[in-house]
Design a protein around this motif. Structure first.
Motif, short mmCIF file in Angstrom:
data_model
loop_
_atom_site.label_atom_id
_atom_site.label_comp_id
_atom_site.label_asym_id
_atom_site.label_seq_id
_atom_site.Cartn_x
_atom_site.Cartn_y
_atom_site.Cartn_z
N ASN A 108 12.06 17.93 -16.49
CA ASN A 108 11.65 18.54 -17.76
C ASN A 108 11.58 20.05 -17.75
N ALA A 109 12.42 20.67 -16.94
CA ALA A 109 12.37 22.13 -16.88
C ALA A 109 13.07 22.77 -18.08
N THR A 110 14.11 22.09 -18.59
CA THR A 110 14.86 22.66 -19.71
C THR A 110 14.14 22.36 -21.01
N ASP A 163 27.46 12.17 -4.36
CA ASP A 163 27.31 12.43 -2.92
C ASP A 163 26.07 11.75 -2.35
N GLN A 164 25.18 11.30 -3.23
CA GLN A 164 23.94 10.68 -2.74
C GLN A 164 24.05 9.17 -2.52
N VAL A 170 28.49 17.93 -7.87
CA VAL A 170 28.55 19.40 -7.83
C VAL A 170 28.57 19.83 -6.36
N ASN A 171 27.76 19.15 -5.55
CA ASN A 171 27.69 19.53 -4.12
C ASN A 171 29.03 19.37 -3.41
N ASN A 207 16.12 15.68 -15.01
CA ASN A 207 16.58 15.75 -13.62
C ASN A 207 17.95 15.13 -13.37
N ALA A 208 18.65 14.75 -14.45
CA ALA A 208 19.96 14.11 -14.26
C ALA A 208 20.98 15.09 -13.66
N GLY A 209 20.70 16.39 -13.84
CA GLY A 209 21.62 17.39 -13.28
C GLY A 209 22.41 18.13 -14.35
N LYS A 210 21.89 18.14 -15.60
CA LYS A 210 22.61 18.75 -16.71
C LYS A 210 22.80 20.26 -16.53
N SER A 211 21.70 20.92 -16.19
CA SER A 211 21.78 22.38 -16.07
C SER A 211 22.69 22.76 -14.89
N THR A 212 22.59 22.01 -13.80
CA THR A 212 23.44 22.28 -12.62
C THR A 212 24.91 22.14 -13.00
N SER A 235 16.10 23.18 -11.79
CA SER A 235 14.88 22.98 -11.02
C SER A 235 14.83 21.57 -10.47
N GLN A 236 14.15 21.40 -9.32
CA GLN A 236 13.99 20.05 -8.76
C GLN A 236 12.95 19.28 -9.55
N LYS A 246 25.85 13.28 -9.11
CA LYS A 246 25.27 13.22 -7.74
C LYS A 246 25.85 12.07 -6.92
N1 LIG Z 1 22.95 15.97 -4.31
C1 LIG Z 1 23.18 16.47 -5.53
N2 LIG Z 1 22.17 17.01 -6.23
C2 LIG Z 1 22.42 17.50 -7.46
C3 LIG Z 1 23.72 17.46 -8.04
N3 LIG Z 1 23.64 17.98 -9.28
C4 LIG Z 1 22.35 18.36 -9.47
N4 LIG Z 1 21.59 18.07 -8.38
C5 LIG Z 1 20.15 18.33 -8.20
O1 LIG Z 1 19.38 17.60 -9.16
C6 LIG Z 1 18.19 18.32 -9.51
C7 LIG Z 1 18.05 18.42 -11.03
O2 LIG Z 1 19.07 19.24 -11.59
P1 LIG Z 1 18.97 19.97 -13.01
O3 LIG Z 1 20.33 20.52 -13.25
O4 LIG Z 1 17.79 20.87 -13.10
O5 LIG Z 1 18.70 18.72 -13.97
P2 LIG Z 1 18.51 18.65 -15.56
O6 LIG Z 1 19.13 17.40 -16.02
O7 LIG Z 1 18.98 19.92 -16.20
O8 LIG Z 1 16.95 18.54 -15.66
P3 LIG Z 1 15.93 18.76 -16.92
O9 LIG Z 1 15.88 20.24 -17.15
O10 LIG Z 1 14.67 18.22 -16.39
O11 LIG Z 1 16.45 18.02 -18.08
C8 LIG Z 1 18.31 19.69 -8.80
O12 LIG Z 1 17.54 19.63 -7.64
C9 LIG Z 1 19.80 19.79 -8.48
O13 LIG Z 1 20.07 20.59 -7.34
C10 LIG Z 1 24.79 16.88 -7.25
O14 LIG Z 1 25.97 16.78 -7.65
N5 LIG Z 1 24.46 16.39 -6.01
#
Ligand SMILES: Nc1nc2c(ncn2[C@@H]2O[C@H](COP(=O)(O)OP(=O)(O)OP(=O)(O)O)[C@@H](O)[C@H]2O)c(=O)[nH]1
Length: 292
Positions: free
Chosen positions: A37-39, A121-122, A150-151, A14-19, A33-34, A119
């Motif tokens: 562990n989706a990836t 912005d949070q 990213v936002n 959930n760190a935001g890697k895929s985003t 995904s919110q 993130k």
């Molecule tokens: N507010 C905010 N939310 C973000 C940002 N980047 C990502 N997110 C949110 O963080 C959540 C997780 O993002 P993913 O990109 O799925 O995270 P991940 O690290 O790939 O997750 P895994 O697949 O579990 O390893 C999603 O709900 C995104 O929308 C950002 O810059 N700002």
């Protein structure tokens, strides 16, 4: 001479890697995904930054391994770290630095890395400055620290410039025309998995997978046939939903994403099949493409 190299994106679930990867690519490729562990598998994305080539390797989140599938995911992340020229460690700005300290322990052979504070912005500006101060205690270990959102569209150019600065000169590793080394099949599979995550709650998305049975790209309307694998009969019922409502929503969501990437109409046919114990069945995991 141009520069080129492999860059692993690592971080907690959930760190935001895929985003981040999708944002850099400008095309939607990796699964977002919110839910954590989706990836599951590593996926590569090729980014041309001016005349240099960065190949991003997205990895499953770093976490405690319990189930066999989770163990596989952790191993994939560690392999990616070992194989790459550079590592980008993604930490949500609200995370405590203890997680980064754990990464330093895992990163035993001390791969060069850049920290991205994601993130931002949070959190408030004051908290961000405080957080940067906390990370600076470890400044001997990392090459750079880049705040990112990213936002709010902050940090992309800074990250790409910094990565290139630390890559070696090299001929291109892939044809610069390709946006991804992932086979179309794998991308479509991820889109369907993402639609399952978005439409079905609880454990089911974690206990399901998708097999793409057939893609007919040549038809004017691309025809894709896929099977959703679940663990239990009851899960099959939920995926299908009352009168087929749930699977219709999943199919619609996935089809829209696929059409955006394929730039043409798509006919997506979905089936559901029960395979008891698949998340712990090494042979079946390997058939699904999770290679050891
Ligand atoms: N507010 C905010 N939310 C973000 C940002 N980047 C990502 N997110 C949110 O963080 C959540 C997780 O993002 P993913 O990109 O799925 O995270 P991940 O690290 O790939 O997750 P895994 O697949 O579990 O390893 C999603 O709900 C995104 O929308 C950002 O810059 N700002």
């Amino acid at each position: 001479m141009n520069k080129a190299g492999f860059v692993a994106l690592v971080g907690r679930p959930n760190a935001g890697k895929s985003t981040l990867m999708n944002w850099i690519l400008g095309e939607k490729i990796a699964l977002v995904s919110q839910k954590a562990n989706a990836t599951r598998k590593r996926s590569n994305a090729i980014v041309m930054h001016n005349d240099d080539q960065i190949i991003f390797v997205d990895t499953p989140g770093l976490h405690q391994a319990e189930k066999l599938l989770n163990q596989y995911m952790l191993e994939e992340a560690l392999k990616a770290i070992g194989d790459c020229d550079l590592v980008v460690y993604l930490a949500p700005a609200s995370d405590k630095t203890i997680h980064y300290e754990k990464f330093l322990e895992i990163n035993a052979d001390k791969r060069k890395h850049i920290i991205v504070l994601s993130k931002i912005d949070q959190i408030s500006q004051a908290d961000l400055l405080k957080k940067i101060g906390e990370y600076n205690r470890f400044s001997d270990h990392f090459l750079a620290l880049i705040p990112m959102s990213v936002n709010k569209n902050v940090g992309k150019k800074d990250l790409l410039d910094t990565i290139v600065k630390h890559l070696d000169e090299s001929p291109y590793l892939y044809d610069p025309e390709n946006i991804t080394t992932e086979m179309v099949r794998d991308i479509y599979k991820e889109f369907i998995r993402e639609a399952i995550f978005d439409n079905i709650s609880d454990e089911i998305p974690y206990e399901s997978d998708v097999i793409i049975d057939k893609i007919d790209e040549d038809a004017p309307v691309e025809h894709i046939r896929a099977t959703i694998i679940v663990e239990k009969d009851s899960q099959k019922g939920i995926i299908i939903g009352k009168g087929g409502a749930a699977i219709k929503r999943i199919g619609q969501n996935a089809r829209e994403k696929i059409e955006r990437l394929a730039s043409k109409p798509v006919y997506l046919e979905l089936f559901v099949s029960v395979k008891k114990g698949w998340t712990t069945d090494k042979k079946f995991l390997s058939d699904l493409g999770y290679e050891w």
